[in-house]
Enzyme design. Structure first.
Site, PDB file in Angstrom:
ATOM      1  N   GLU A 175       0.801  -1.228   0.000  1.00 42.33           N
ATOM      2  CA  GLU A 175       0.000   0.000   0.000  1.00 42.33           C
ATOM      3  C   GLU A 175       0.839   1.286   0.000  1.00 42.33           C
ATOM      4  OE1 GLU A 175      -3.180   0.097   2.840  1.00 42.33           O
ATOM      5  OE2 GLU A 175      -4.144  -1.673   2.008  1.00 42.33           O
ATOM      6  N   GLU A 215      -5.440  -8.778   0.691  1.00 44.16           N
ATOM      7  CA  GLU A 215      -6.152  -8.441   1.931  1.00 44.16           C
ATOM      8  C   GLU A 215      -7.616  -8.210   1.630  1.00 44.16           C
ATOM      9  OE1 GLU A 215      -4.692  -5.226   4.422  1.00 44.16           O
ATOM     10  OE2 GLU A 215      -2.623  -5.819   4.007  1.00 44.16           O
TER      11      GLU A 215
HETATM   12  C1  NOJ Z   1      -4.345  -2.453   5.002  1.00 41.13           C
HETATM   13  C2  NOJ Z   1      -3.011  -2.597   5.662  1.00 41.13           C
HETATM   14  O1  NOJ Z   1      -2.114  -3.223   4.786  1.00 41.13           O
HETATM   15  C3  NOJ Z   1      -3.046  -3.323   7.002  1.00 41.13           C
HETATM   16  O2  NOJ Z   1      -1.830  -3.089   7.622  1.00 41.13           O
HETATM   17  C4  NOJ Z   1      -4.229  -2.855   7.816  1.00 41.13           C
HETATM   18  O3  NOJ Z   1      -4.254  -3.468   9.074  1.00 41.13           O
HETATM   19  C5  NOJ Z   1      -5.505  -3.131   7.058  1.00 41.13           C
HETATM   20  N1  NOJ Z   1      -5.481  -2.366   5.832  1.00 41.13           N
HETATM   21  C6  NOJ Z   1      -6.778  -2.762   7.817  1.00 41.13           C
HETATM   22  O4  NOJ Z   1      -6.797  -1.406   8.044  1.00 41.13           O
END
Ligand code: NOJ
Length: 458
Positions: free
Chosen positions: A177, A364
């Site tokens: 990200e 994710e």
């Molecule tokens: C994306 C992130 O990569 C992760 O670190 C985070 O915990 C999740 N989103 C949820 O916010």
């Protein structure tokens, strides 16, 4: 492949043990507690923002994670029982090279060797991120992403990792990200280091992309036989209405949130629409950016997508990006990331079409329910079961449509540290007591396990 994900600073704990140095996440959580929100409540009431330094053992500090450093074997046993065949983890740069550049910490290498070997021994593929937001603080002190040396520092760190683990790890991602670390961190001012400069954000992103190229080039030159990509994120973006300008606004938002990072990584260019039509972007670009892209570009092998939520957008010529958020057409009271499963279908389709059938991993997708503070209720989580079922239905549809979707990883494996919300937001399939480390499967983990074992979603 199907499995779960977590990251080093969110899961490991042991933030200062066995030679590990401080990361920017450790530092900012401690020193800028006021910038970290006290959970979902912050979204409703500004008055709840705390300020100042966090106390030791505070809910704001990532010093415990979910105790993965000490209990990794038990966590992997749970993964085995779940029936998953992939686990996405990240390596902590400050654990591997505590001074950022230079001497390697043997204890850091030893820890990740133990984790990787255990996963492989149990038939679980490690999907390894080189970087999930935990820059060594000593490099941040030298300018971090803004330092022109940053790509070289990252390449040297990547070399250590490829040499140490590349014989066994065959799925790598460079960055997690970048939109958040660069844009939220340097422009929106709502993520460490909380700066507010578009110029800095574009430079941080650009240096990260060059760092990514250098790691990918190095990886390919080492002929280790695996695949390497990067993980980017976006919401599913929909037009507020059927005006032509609103459709354009959707394109601008996708370009800004997702393609800005993904397009250079696959095609060697930034989205031309933003460069041509949005002065806010064009005027703040680093010098000679295209020459640098041309010098280092190498296409990555796959796109990792983190998908959580959806948004509506509409044209607004007075805004920097000529567009602004419109009211969502769905809602989910009390949830910070409003789930919208069809958005997963739309977003993956967008990537599939724009990038001509590229391999995609959903790296994710997950759901944090309001913290109930009651173990029984936390573990009885029908909403999370519905969430998983509905998103996996979209995965089935995408596969039927011929999308090259290679994997799905639920975020996250276990209740961990959530960057701006500490231990208050729980995304896990396993419930964790953050004081004692006690663990317990939630009902959603049992449900997810059935899907992993049967490959049927119902
Ligand atoms: C994306 C992130 O990569 C992760 O670190 C985070 O915990 C999740 N989103 C949820 O916010």
């Amino acid at each position: 492949m199907i499995g779960t994900a977590n990251s080093a600073f969110q899961s490991e704990g042991a933030w200062d043990r066995d030679g590990k140095s401080e990361s920017i996440m450790d530092y900012f959580a401690k020193e800028y507690a006021g910038k970290f929100s006290p959970g979902v409540a912050k979204k409703n009431k500004n008055g709840l923002i705390k300020s100042g330094r966090s106390l030791e053992n505070s809910e704001d500090l990532p010093d415990r994670g979910c105790f993965f450093y000490d209990n990794y074997e038990a966590y992997i046993e749970d993964m085995v029982k779940t029936g998953q065949n992939v686990y996405r983890l990240s390596l902590a740069w400050p654990r591997i090279i505590p001074t950022g550049v230079g001497e390697v910490n043997p204890k850091g290498i030893e820890f990740y060797n133990k984790v990787i070997n255990k996963l492989l021994e149990k038939g679980i593929t490690p999907f390894v991120d080189l970087y999930h937001w935990d820059l060594p603080m000593c490099l941040f002190d030298k300018g971090g992403f803004l330092n022109p040396e940053y790509p070289a520092w990252f390449e040297a760190y990547a070399k250590v990792c490829f040499e140490a683990f590349g014989d066994r790890v065959k799925l790598w991602s460079t960055f997690n990200e970048t939109q958040i670390s660069a844009n939220s961190g340097y422009c929106a001012g709502n993520f460490p280091p909380f700066h507010e400069s578009k110029k800095e954000a574009l430079l941080a992103a650009h240096n990260t992309i060059i760092a990514h190229y250098r790691a990918v080039r190095l990886y390919k030159s080492m002929n280790l036989g695996g695949k390497i990509g990067a993980v980017n994120c976006t919401r599913a973006i929909h037009p507020a209405g059927m005006r032509e300008e609103d459709i354009e606004a959707v394109q601008i938002q996708y370009n800004n949130a997702f393609d800005w990072y993904t397009q250079p990584m696959l095609e060697g260019t930034y989205p031309q629409k933003l460069l041509r039509e949005i002065p806010y972007v064009a005027d703040n670009m680093p010098e000679n950016f295209q020459a640098e892209l041309d010098q280092w570009f190498i296409p990555m092998d796959f796109v990792g997508l983190n998908y959580y939520s959806a948004a509506r957008t509409q044209f607004d010529p007075t805004k920097n990006l000529k567009s602004k958020a419109a009211e969502p057409f769905f809602s989910s009271p009390g949830q910070q990331f409003i789930p919208y499963p069809p958005g997963l279908f739309d977003t993956v389709m967008y990537i599939h079409e724009k990038y001509r059938g590229v391999d995609i991993y959903i790296t994710e997708n997950g759901c944090a329910l309001p913290n109930i503070n009651d173990q029984e209720k936390e573990c009885d989580d029908p909403e999370r079961i519905t969430y998983i079922r509905e998103h996996l239905r979209m995965v089935c549809r995408l596969l039927k449509c011929g999308v090259n979707l290679k994997g799905y990883m639920y975020w996250n494996d276990s209740d961990s540290y959530e960057e701006l919300d500490g231990y208050r937001l729980r995304f896990g399939l396993t419930w964790v007591d953050h004081q004692t480390g006690e663990r317990r499967w939630k009902k959603s983990r049992h449900y997810f396990s059935q899907i992993c074992k049967t490959r049927l979603v119902n």
